[in-house]
Design a protein around this motif. Structure first.
Motif, PDB file in Angstrom:
ATOM      1  N   VAL A  49      49.082  58.811   0.447  1.00 38.16           N
ATOM      2  CA  VAL A  49      48.242  59.501  -0.528  1.00 38.16           C
ATOM      3  C   VAL A  49      47.397  58.531  -1.359  1.00 38.16           C
ATOM      4  N   PHE A  50      48.024  57.594  -2.037  1.00 39.69           N
ATOM      5  CA  PHE A  50      47.290  56.670  -2.908  1.00 39.69           C
ATOM      6  C   PHE A  50      46.326  55.783  -2.122  1.00 39.69           C
ATOM      7  N   PRO A  51      46.750  55.174  -1.006  1.00 46.95           N
ATOM      8  CA  PRO A  51      45.790  54.346  -0.255  1.00 46.95           C
ATOM      9  C   PRO A  51      44.604  55.138   0.275  1.00 46.95           C
ATOM     10  N   PHE A  52      44.818  56.401   0.649  1.00 44.14           N
ATOM     11  CA  PHE A  52      43.694  57.229   1.075  1.00 44.14           C
ATOM     12  C   PHE A  52      42.702  57.397  -0.072  1.00 44.14           C
ATOM     13  N   PHE A  53      43.222  57.574  -1.283  1.00 47.85           N
ATOM     14  CA  PHE A  53      42.336  57.768  -2.428  1.00 47.85           C
ATOM     15  C   PHE A  53      41.497  56.510  -2.666  1.00 47.85           C
ATOM     16  N   LEU A  54      42.104  55.330  -2.592  1.00 53.43           N
ATOM     17  CA  LEU A  54      41.348  54.091  -2.788  1.00 53.43           C
ATOM     18  C   LEU A  54      40.294  53.918  -1.706  1.00 53.43           C
ATOM     19  N   PHE A  55      40.628  54.269  -0.478  1.00 53.03           N
ATOM     20  CA  PHE A  55      39.668  54.187   0.623  1.00 53.03           C
ATOM     21  C   PHE A  55      38.474  55.095   0.346  1.00 53.03           C
ATOM     22  N   ILE A  56      38.748  56.331  -0.059  1.00 52.36           N
ATOM     23  CA  ILE A  56      37.674  57.275  -0.359  1.00 52.36           C
ATOM     24  C   ILE A  56      36.844  56.780  -1.545  1.00 52.36           C
ATOM     25  N   MET A  57      37.508  56.182  -2.532  1.00 51.35           N
ATOM     26  CA  MET A  57      36.777  55.640  -3.683  1.00 51.35           C
ATOM     27  C   MET A  57      35.810  54.553  -3.229  1.00 51.35           C
ATOM     28  N   GLY A  58      36.212  53.767  -2.235  1.00 56.50           N
ATOM     29  CA  GLY A  58      35.312  52.752  -1.704  1.00 56.50           C
ATOM     30  C   GLY A  58      34.068  53.373  -1.079  1.00 56.50           C
ATOM     31  N   ILE A  59      34.251  54.427  -0.290  1.00 52.54           N
ATOM     32  CA  ILE A  59      33.108  55.122   0.306  1.00 52.54           C
ATOM     33  C   ILE A  59      32.226  55.708  -0.789  1.00 52.54           C
ATOM     34  N   SER A  60      32.846  56.356  -1.764  1.00 49.30           N
ATOM     35  CA  SER A  60      32.092  56.988  -2.857  1.00 49.30           C
ATOM     36  C   SER A  60      31.308  55.959  -3.665  1.00 49.30           C
ATOM     37  N   THR A  61      31.862  54.757  -3.795  1.00 45.55           N
ATOM     38  CA  THR A  61      31.172  53.694  -4.537  1.00 45.55           C
ATOM     39  C   THR A  61      29.880  53.312  -3.828  1.00 45.55           C
ATOM     40  N   PHE A  63      28.004  55.363  -2.075  1.00 44.92           N
ATOM     41  CA  PHE A  63      27.072  56.438  -2.384  1.00 44.92           C
ATOM     42  C   PHE A  63      26.560  56.302  -3.816  1.00 44.92           C
ATOM     43  N   SER A  64      27.481  56.045  -4.744  1.00 40.18           N
ATOM     44  CA  SER A  64      27.144  56.016  -6.165  1.00 40.18           C
ATOM     45  C   SER A  64      26.202  54.860  -6.512  1.00 40.18           C
ATOM     46  N   LEU A  65      26.554  53.659  -6.089  1.00 39.76           N
ATOM     47  CA  LEU A  65      25.745  52.495  -6.454  1.00 39.76           C
ATOM     48  C   LEU A  65      24.502  52.366  -5.585  1.00 39.76           C
ATOM     49  N   GLY A  66      24.476  53.113  -4.479  1.00 43.16           N
ATOM     50  CA  GLY A  66      23.266  53.129  -3.660  1.00 43.16           C
ATOM     51  C   GLY A  66      22.079  53.668  -4.433  1.00 43.16           C
ATOM     52  N   LYS A  67      22.349  54.511  -5.438  1.00 47.19           N
ATOM     53  CA  LYS A  67      21.277  55.052  -6.273  1.00 47.19           C
ATOM     54  C   LYS A  67      20.592  53.946  -7.084  1.00 47.19           C
ATOM     55  N   PHE A  68      21.310  52.838  -7.307  1.00 49.83           N
ATOM     56  CA  PHE A  68      20.742  51.693  -8.029  1.00 49.83           C
ATOM     57  C   PHE A  68      20.235  50.622  -7.062  1.00 49.83           C
ATOM     58  N   ARG A  69      20.236  50.964  -5.751  1.00 51.51           N
ATOM     59  CA  ARG A  69      19.822  50.024  -4.695  1.00 51.51           C
ATOM     60  C   ARG A  69      20.680  48.760  -4.688  1.00 51.51           C
ATOM     61  N   PHE A  70      21.886  48.873  -5.231  1.00 49.45           N
ATOM     62  CA  PHE A  70      22.851  47.770  -5.279  1.00 49.45           C
ATOM     63  C   PHE A  70      22.294  46.543  -6.005  1.00 49.45           C
ATOM     64  N   ARG A  71      21.455  46.818  -6.986  1.00 48.43           N
ATOM     65  CA  ARG A  71      20.905  45.739  -7.798  1.00 48.43           C
ATOM     66  C   ARG A  71      21.603  45.734  -9.158  1.00 48.43           C
ATOM     67  N   PRO A  72      21.922  44.554  -9.683  1.00 46.63           N
ATOM     68  CA  PRO A  72      22.673  44.462 -10.952  1.00 46.63           C
ATOM     69  C   PRO A  72      21.817  44.762 -12.172  1.00 46.63           C
ATOM     70  N   SER A  73      21.389  46.008 -12.291  1.00 46.96           N
ATOM     71  CA  SER A  73      20.590  46.415 -13.448  1.00 46.96           C
ATOM     72  C   SER A  73      21.502  46.710 -14.626  1.00 46.96           C
ATOM     73  N   ALA A  74      20.885  46.800 -15.809  1.00 46.39           N
ATOM     74  CA  ALA A  74      21.658  47.111 -17.012  1.00 46.39           C
ATOM     75  C   ALA A  74      22.308  48.484 -16.888  1.00 46.39           C
ATOM     76  N   GLY A  75      21.604  49.443 -16.294  1.00 45.09           N
ATOM     77  CA  GLY A  75      22.156  50.783 -16.127  1.00 45.09           C
ATOM     78  C   GLY A  75      23.361  50.808 -15.219  1.00 45.09           C
TER      79      GLY A  75
END
Length: 357
Positions: A49-61, A63-75
């Motif tokens: 259960v827990f390792p599956f959640f961490l794996f999914i969090m990696g995939i979601s990350t 998607f999430s940071l792709g909106k910032f083009r993976f650039r280290p902006s202030a936002g």
């Protein structure tokens, strides 16, 4: 695949949250083997259960940071820091609430600082920073180096010994007082050093998210994910003679096997749900998957309140009056509790309320 919300990702996330709530809320002291964590070496369905959640969090990350083009902006940095701190505070707040319900309102000398949510927070924060500041082609190598180095430490530092001579226990007690660690075992299952392979675990999930969003035919990406998962699982099982599967120390083989299984299941769900449109069966898990943190925290708080007020004992006694088998009665309580959380989730889902940090 397009960088849009994938229903299969919500469904798998929902499955893991349902699993978390189910295994954390047995009615009695007796539980089926599949609903208990391995005592030490080994692997049960509960351990997934827990390792599956961490794996999914990696995939979601991804998607999430792709909106910032993976650039280290202030936002982007603000979002990472804010979310990391909030998850940490919520995790510690749950432990404080448990103590407060027992009359201890100032448990700061023995408030547990480790745990599921603190580990999630640290993995999210560290991996998110890595993917912003490091070229993505090196992330797989970093995950491999973390796991390889951790495996060496386990071999040299009594990593498979379940007592205080274990290197994980030594490090935890050197950095934190014993009162801030897991009290039921000499080796904290969410300790400081064990977070290292969990970081690698989340990085592997991120790399799988990158694989899914390649500019290619979605069916091919899904197949690649399944094959990658099969290879990870195979490598993990091949190395178990040297490094046994062990959730409590988050062994490298545990990372390989559980990431592999999660990737194969995710690929299977993607194929049937998002590519073939077989969606009618998955509503229950989707409800948990779109509000995962809220429902998990709600379940933890509800369990504390029921335990402190005696409500759990009353309900469980009623179940035992109908079900003589203590294992089945305990499981029935867990299912009822999970369904209750699902009711709250359904209310939010119907109102299109998605609680995010």
């Amino acid at each position: 695949m397009k960088a849009e919300r994938l229903l299969a990702l919500d469904v798998l996330r929902g499955m893991t949250v349902v699993g978390m709530i189910l295994v954390n809320n047995a009615g009695g002291k007796l539980s089926y083997e599949s609903l208990r964590h391995s005592a030490w070496n080994g692997l049960t369905p509960c351990d997934l259960v827990f390792p599956f959640f961490l794996f999914i969090m990696g995939i979601s990350t991804y998607f999430s940071l792709g909106k910032f083009r993976f650039r280290p902006s202030a936002g982007a940095v603000r979002k990472i820091v804010r979310r990391t701190l909030l998850i940490l505070i919520i995790g510690w707040g749950i432990h404080w609430f448990g103590c407060a319900c027992e009359g201890d309102f100032f448990p700061f000398g023995h408030l547990r600082l480790t745990g599921v949510l603190p580990r999630i927070a640290l993995c999210y924060g560290a991996v998110s920073c890595l993917v912003l500041f490091v070229n993505h082609k090196y992330l797989g190598w970093i995950a491999g180096l973390l796991l390889g180095g951790y495996g060496v430490l386990l071999c040299l530092g009594n990593g498979y010994v379940p007592d205080t001579t274990n290197l994980l226990s030594v490090v935890d007690r050197a950095l934190l007082e014993a009162g801030h660690l897991y009290p039921k075992s000499p080796v904290d299952p969410e300790g400081v050093l064990g977070t290292v392979p969990a970081l690698a675990h989340t990085l592997i999930g991120f790399c799988c998210g990158r694989l899914l969003l390649r500019e290619d035919v979605p069916e091919k990406n899904t197949l690649r994910l399944f094959v990658a998962g099969f290879m990870l699982m195979g490598i993990g099982f091949l190395l178990t003679e040297a490094l046994p599967l062990n959730k409590r120390i988050w062994s490298p083989t545990f990372v390989g096997v559980t990431c592999g299984l999660a990737a194969m299941l995710q690929a299977t769900l993607l194929y049937f749900i998002d590519l073939k449109g077989k969606k009618r069966w998955c509503r229950f898990f989707e409800v948990f998957g779109v509000n995962p943190l809220f429902l998990y925290v709600l379940s933890e708080l509800a369990a504390i309140v029921l335990g402190a007020t005696g409500g759990k004992s009353v309900v469980y006694a009623g179940i035992q009056a109908l079900i003589a088998d203590p294992y089945l009665a305990s499981a029935a309580y867990a299912v009822m509790f999970t369904l209750l959380m699902g009711v709250f989730g359904e209310i939010l889902y119907k109102k299109k309320i998605y609680i995010k940090l």
